[in-house]
Scaffold this active site. Sequence first.
Site, mmCIF file in Angstrom:
data_model
loop_
_atom_site.group_PDB
_atom_site.id
_atom_site.type_symbol
_atom_site.label_atom_id
_atom_site.label_comp_id
_atom_site.label_asym_id
_atom_site.label_seq_id
_atom_site.Cartn_x
_atom_site.Cartn_y
_atom_site.Cartn_z
ATOM 1 N N HIS A 39 0.830 -1.220 0.000
ATOM 2 C CA HIS A 39 0.000 0.000 0.000
ATOM 3 C C HIS A 39 0.864 1.270 0.000
ATOM 4 O O HIS A 39 0.591 2.219 0.731
ATOM 5 C CB HIS A 39 -1.025 -0.027 1.138
ATOM 6 C CG HIS A 39 -0.442 -0.166 2.526
ATOM 7 N ND1 HIS A 39 -1.054 -0.903 3.521
ATOM 8 C CD2 HIS A 39 0.669 0.340 3.094
ATOM 9 C CE1 HIS A 39 -0.333 -0.824 4.631
ATOM 10 N NE2 HIS A 39 0.717 -0.075 4.407
ATOM 11 N N HIS A 93 -1.009 4.722 9.880
ATOM 12 C CA HIS A 93 0.393 5.118 10.066
ATOM 13 C C HIS A 93 0.491 6.343 10.978
ATOM 14 O O HIS A 93 1.023 7.384 10.593
ATOM 15 C CB HIS A 93 1.037 5.396 8.708
ATOM 16 C CG HIS A 93 1.010 4.220 7.766
ATOM 17 N ND1 HIS A 93 -0.130 3.827 7.101
ATOM 18 C CD2 HIS A 93 1.972 3.333 7.403
ATOM 19 C CE1 HIS A 93 0.146 2.758 6.350
ATOM 20 N NE2 HIS A 93 1.412 2.440 6.525
ATOM 21 N N HIS A 149 10.699 -4.061 3.617
ATOM 22 C CA HIS A 149 11.221 -2.691 3.633
ATOM 23 C C HIS A 149 11.630 -2.307 5.038
ATOM 24 O O HIS A 149 11.099 -2.831 6.009
ATOM 25 C CB HIS A 149 10.251 -1.674 3.022
ATOM 26 C CG HIS A 149 8.908 -1.482 3.697
ATOM 27 N ND1 HIS A 149 8.037 -2.509 3.976
ATOM 28 C CD2 HIS A 149 8.278 -0.359 4.116
ATOM 29 C CE1 HIS A 149 6.927 -2.018 4.519
ATOM 30 N NE2 HIS A 149 7.044 -0.723 4.640
ATOM 31 N N GLU A 199 4.547 -5.650 8.381
ATOM 32 C CA GLU A 199 3.187 -5.392 7.868
ATOM 33 C C GLU A 199 2.588 -6.630 7.194
ATOM 34 O O GLU A 199 1.367 -6.758 7.090
ATOM 35 C CB GLU A 199 3.212 -4.254 6.833
ATOM 36 C CG GLU A 199 3.441 -2.881 7.430
ATOM 37 C CD GLU A 199 3.459 -1.771 6.373
ATOM 38 O OE1 GLU A 199 3.454 -0.615 6.777
ATOM 39 O OE2 GLU A 199 3.489 -2.058 5.159
#
Lengths: 127, 284
Positions: free
Chosen positions: B12, B59, B196, B243
């Site tokens: 996303h 976030h 990441h 995530e």
Amino acid sequence: MDLERKYRNVPGTTVFDSTLARKGYHLNQVCASLLKDENRQRFRANERAYLDEWKLTEEQKQAVLDRDYNRMIALGGNVYYLAKIFSSDGLKFTHVCAQMCGMTEEDYIQMMNDGGRAPAKEKNTGD
Amino acid sequence: MARITAGVGTSHVPLIARAIDTDKTQEPAWKPIIDGYEFSRKWIEREKPDVVILVYNDHGVAFDMSLIPTFVIGAGESFKPADEGYGPRQIPDVIGCPDLAWHIAQSVIEDDFDITIANELDVDHGLTAPLSMMFGKRGVNDSWPCMVIPVAVNVIVYPTPSGRRCYELGKAIGRAVAAFDQDLNVQVWGTGGMSHQLQGARAGLINQEWDQNFLARLADNPEEVADISRLEYVTEAGSEGIELIMWLIMRGALPQRVKELHRFYHVPASNTAVGHIVLDAKAD
């Protein structure tokens, strides 16, 4: 007996756990406040005065003023909250990631385009 | 009865959404990614889901550090795109499905998953980027083609829930949907990842081999994937790669046997490896 925290041994990585969340609460809340445009404007107008309104340690305030992201992380900053500071500076994650790993932004972007930072050859499972 | 017909896994990354919003999808940095979703955009036009249960993480926007719920279900009638510091994205409001959301909440809580219920929830790029990637560009005066039930997972304050816990919650959501007495075509999407890391000396970590292995096992060996430990996510997929536990809620909600319809992987989107998978739940 303390909790087992093996993730602390993963090299080059700070996991934002309960200890850091406790330490960085006010620092991260200052960052979250910058989601509001009026706060961003007050922050830009006088950063020191804005930070003085919050219960930060002097060390945390100085790290923000210096835009020292590794220092902010060590003092309990969470990178998703710290993002509100650098986006208010008009900067992207690539700028800050480059700073944190000691590269120029240009070299960092080149590394990402070349497939990113390769994982370490020897597996470090944190043990 | 309501039925879960498919699952979608997708990254996303906010800059992909921005590329769609600003008509930059043909630029070299974004074109390969947009092309990797072409199959899915055509597929979903045919599938026409009534509801998407969209698993994502906030976030630090709707939830700041004053409140850190582990699992949240959005039961409101609609959800506004959040202001993430640049002004809200100019996209349609997200329309909820409160009857099904409340039904799921009651069912999973009775099933021992103590989910938090949100009637008011602004949704950030974690939820809205996948909508744009799957449905294409939409302006404020358009609408999304289906209802959406947001399911938010804490993945930014450690410890996150385990992959196993997410997988089991997915199964509970699957049971809840199957027991809902309205004829609805429901999809479940798991978002975030892939590898990441956005902080520290190891910033920029990408682990293509590990990511590919995750994608390859998701359809046929979900139990194995559900057993990946938090430590393995952090070590192998980076501090933000964790995530990927959210994909396991999607996988858990699908039947044991699924058919993989599409798989896509690309490095990089900004700082992140992009992964995407489409799983058909109608295999049997």
